[in-house]
Design a protein around this motif. Structure first.
Motif, PDB file in Angstrom:
ATOM      1  N   PRO A 162       3.520  23.277  -9.306  1.00 42.81           N
ATOM      2  CA  PRO A 162       3.750  24.488 -10.089  1.00 42.81           C
ATOM      3  C   PRO A 162       3.290  24.286 -11.531  1.00 42.81           C
ATOM      4  O   PRO A 162       3.936  23.590 -12.308  1.00 42.81           O
ATOM      5  CB  PRO A 162       5.263  24.671 -10.006  1.00 42.81           C
ATOM      6  CG  PRO A 162       5.792  23.266  -9.897  1.00 42.81           C
ATOM      7  CD  PRO A 162       4.749  22.464  -9.154  1.00 42.81           C
ATOM      8  N   PRO A 164       2.428  25.662 -15.361  1.00 45.36           N
ATOM      9  CA  PRO A 164       2.811  26.781 -16.240  1.00 45.36           C
ATOM     10  C   PRO A 164       1.711  27.818 -16.417  1.00 45.36           C
ATOM     11  O   PRO A 164       1.991  29.017 -16.477  1.00 45.36           O
ATOM     12  CB  PRO A 164       3.131  26.078 -17.571  1.00 45.36           C
ATOM     13  CG  PRO A 164       3.539  24.701 -17.173  1.00 45.36           C
ATOM     14  CD  PRO A 164       2.672  24.352 -15.996  1.00 45.36           C
ATOM     15  N   ALA A 167       1.748  30.280 -13.352  1.00 46.42           N
ATOM     16  CA  ALA A 167       3.087  30.641 -12.883  1.00 46.42           C
ATOM     17  C   ALA A 167       3.058  31.876 -11.996  1.00 46.42           C
ATOM     18  O   ALA A 167       3.928  32.056 -11.130  1.00 46.42           O
ATOM     19  CB  ALA A 167       4.017  30.871 -14.063  1.00 46.42           C
ATOM     20  N   GLN A 168       2.029  32.721 -12.167  1.00 44.52           N
ATOM     21  CA  GLN A 168       1.937  33.925 -11.338  1.00 44.52           C
ATOM     22  C   GLN A 168       1.666  33.586  -9.872  1.00 44.52           C
ATOM     23  O   GLN A 168       1.839  34.418  -8.989  1.00 44.52           O
ATOM     24  CB  GLN A 168       0.828  34.850 -11.868  1.00 44.52           C
ATOM     25  CG  GLN A 168      -0.594  34.432 -11.552  1.00 44.52           C
ATOM     26  CD  GLN A 168      -1.140  33.326 -12.458  1.00 44.52           C
ATOM     27  OE1 GLN A 168      -0.428  32.827 -13.323  1.00 44.52           O
ATOM     28  NE2 GLN A 168      -2.405  32.987 -12.283  1.00 44.52           N
ATOM     29  N   LEU A 170       3.318  31.278  -8.174  1.00 40.34           N
ATOM     30  CA  LEU A 170       4.477  30.632  -7.547  1.00 40.34           C
ATOM     31  C   LEU A 170       4.839  31.232  -6.180  1.00 40.34           C
ATOM     32  O   LEU A 170       5.080  30.481  -5.225  1.00 40.34           O
ATOM     33  CB  LEU A 170       5.685  30.682  -8.488  1.00 40.34           C
ATOM     34  CG  LEU A 170       5.620  29.766  -9.718  1.00 40.34           C
ATOM     35  CD1 LEU A 170       6.892  29.922 -10.550  1.00 40.34           C
ATOM     36  CD2 LEU A 170       5.425  28.318  -9.317  1.00 40.34           C
ATOM     37  N   LEU A 199       9.833  21.560 -10.989  1.00 46.21           N
ATOM     38  CA  LEU A 199      10.428  22.791 -11.527  1.00 46.21           C
ATOM     39  C   LEU A 199      11.536  22.452 -12.511  1.00 46.21           C
ATOM     40  O   LEU A 199      12.196  21.413 -12.388  1.00 46.21           O
ATOM     41  CB  LEU A 199      11.002  23.636 -10.390  1.00 46.21           C
ATOM     42  CG  LEU A 199      10.008  24.173  -9.344  1.00 46.21           C
ATOM     43  CD1 LEU A 199      10.772  24.811  -8.191  1.00 46.21           C
ATOM     44  CD2 LEU A 199       9.028  25.150  -9.964  1.00 46.21           C
ATOM     45  N   GLN A 204      11.321  27.344 -12.798  1.00 44.09           N
ATOM     46  CA  GLN A 204       9.982  27.599 -13.303  1.00 44.09           C
ATOM     47  C   GLN A 204       9.251  26.266 -13.531  1.00 44.09           C
ATOM     48  O   GLN A 204       9.886  25.206 -13.605  1.00 44.09           O
ATOM     49  CB  GLN A 204      10.057  28.375 -14.624  1.00 44.09           C
ATOM     50  CG  GLN A 204      10.618  29.787 -14.474  1.00 44.09           C
ATOM     51  CD  GLN A 204       9.763  30.644 -13.555  1.00 44.09           C
ATOM     52  OE1 GLN A 204       8.558  30.778 -13.747  1.00 44.09           O
ATOM     53  NE2 GLN A 204      10.397  31.241 -12.547  1.00 44.09           N
TER      54      GLN A 204
END
Length: 234
Positions: A162, A164, A167-168, A170, A199, A204
């Motif tokens: 994951p 940053p 992030a869309q 995920l 995460l 996130q």
């Protein structure tokens, strides 16, 4: 028949396919990888040539452990130190996708006759628009390709991470990871989850694990990978 007509007939025969049937045929042109069916970028050929040059200068051992896939592998500068005593071979290239590793398997995997292959790919695939279902199909194709020539080699798939900056992705990553994990179990392939431990407490991507581009990992990110992957290295 007049002499003029005879000359015309002879000329026609000379130009006919029968007159040249015994001539050697030209060798077929080498088929280039189709974009995007077979590879995501034909520029990976440069990496293949770099690997060949490295092999010529210092041939890797046979029966080692190949790490291949995209830039997260390519940039793993401490790979050998992180797995002491393991004859690791780093064959990560560019921003490659899973199908690229399948297409170039003979030059990044098979030639070394490794006892184990660990692959990280899928992140770039989803970012380029491939669906989780396509990634699952690409994973199956990769396993089948490797086992065609290396039926006894162990295979481990490192899940997508994951990042940053992505992030869309995920939701798509979670779906793809679940699909690949199920296929890995069916195919007898190890599935290594690096997604979950990267995460933060809010679920996130953990910013502290990445360099400024928010896509590639720093030392802390690779520390997690080393800890999670070590139990699977054989």
């Amino acid at each position: 028949m007049s002499a003029l007509a005879l000359v015309a007939v002879l000329a026609a025969c000379a130009g006919s396919p029968l007159a040249t049937s015994d001539a050697p045929s030209a060798p077929p042109a080498k088929t280039a990888p189709r974009i995007p069916d077979q590879v995501s970028n034909a520029a990976w050929e440069t990496d293949m040539q770099r690997f060949a040059a490295e092999d010529a200068q210092s041939p890797p051992p046979r029966g080692g452990v190949v790490f291949t896939g995209s830039s997260s592998i390519r940039l793993w500068d401490t790979l050998a130190q992180d797995f002491p005593g393991v004859p690791v071979i780093n064959r990560g290239f560019g921003g490659s996708e899973l199908r690229d590793s399948t297409w170039y398997a003979d030059r990044t995997i098979v030639r070394y006759a490794p006892r184990q292959i660990l692959i990280y790919a899928g992140d770039n695939d989803l970012n380029s628009g491939r669906s989780p279902q396509q990634l699952r199909a690409d994973f199956i194709a990769f396993v089948e390709r490797v086992r065609r020539d290396l039926p006894k080699a162990e295979i481990a798939y490192i899940s997508t991470k994951p990042s940053p900056s992505r992030a869309q992705l995920l939701p798509a990553q979670r779906e793809a990871n679940a699909l690949v994990a199920a296929e890995a179990k069916r195919l007898g392939v190890d599935y290594i989850d690096v997604f979950t431990p990267m995460l933060d407490t809010a679920g996130q991507p953990n910013e502290a694990l990445f360099i400024d581009d928010r896509l590639h990992m720093n030392a802390a990110g690779y520390d997690i990978w080393q800890r999670v992957i070590t139990p699977y290295v054989k």
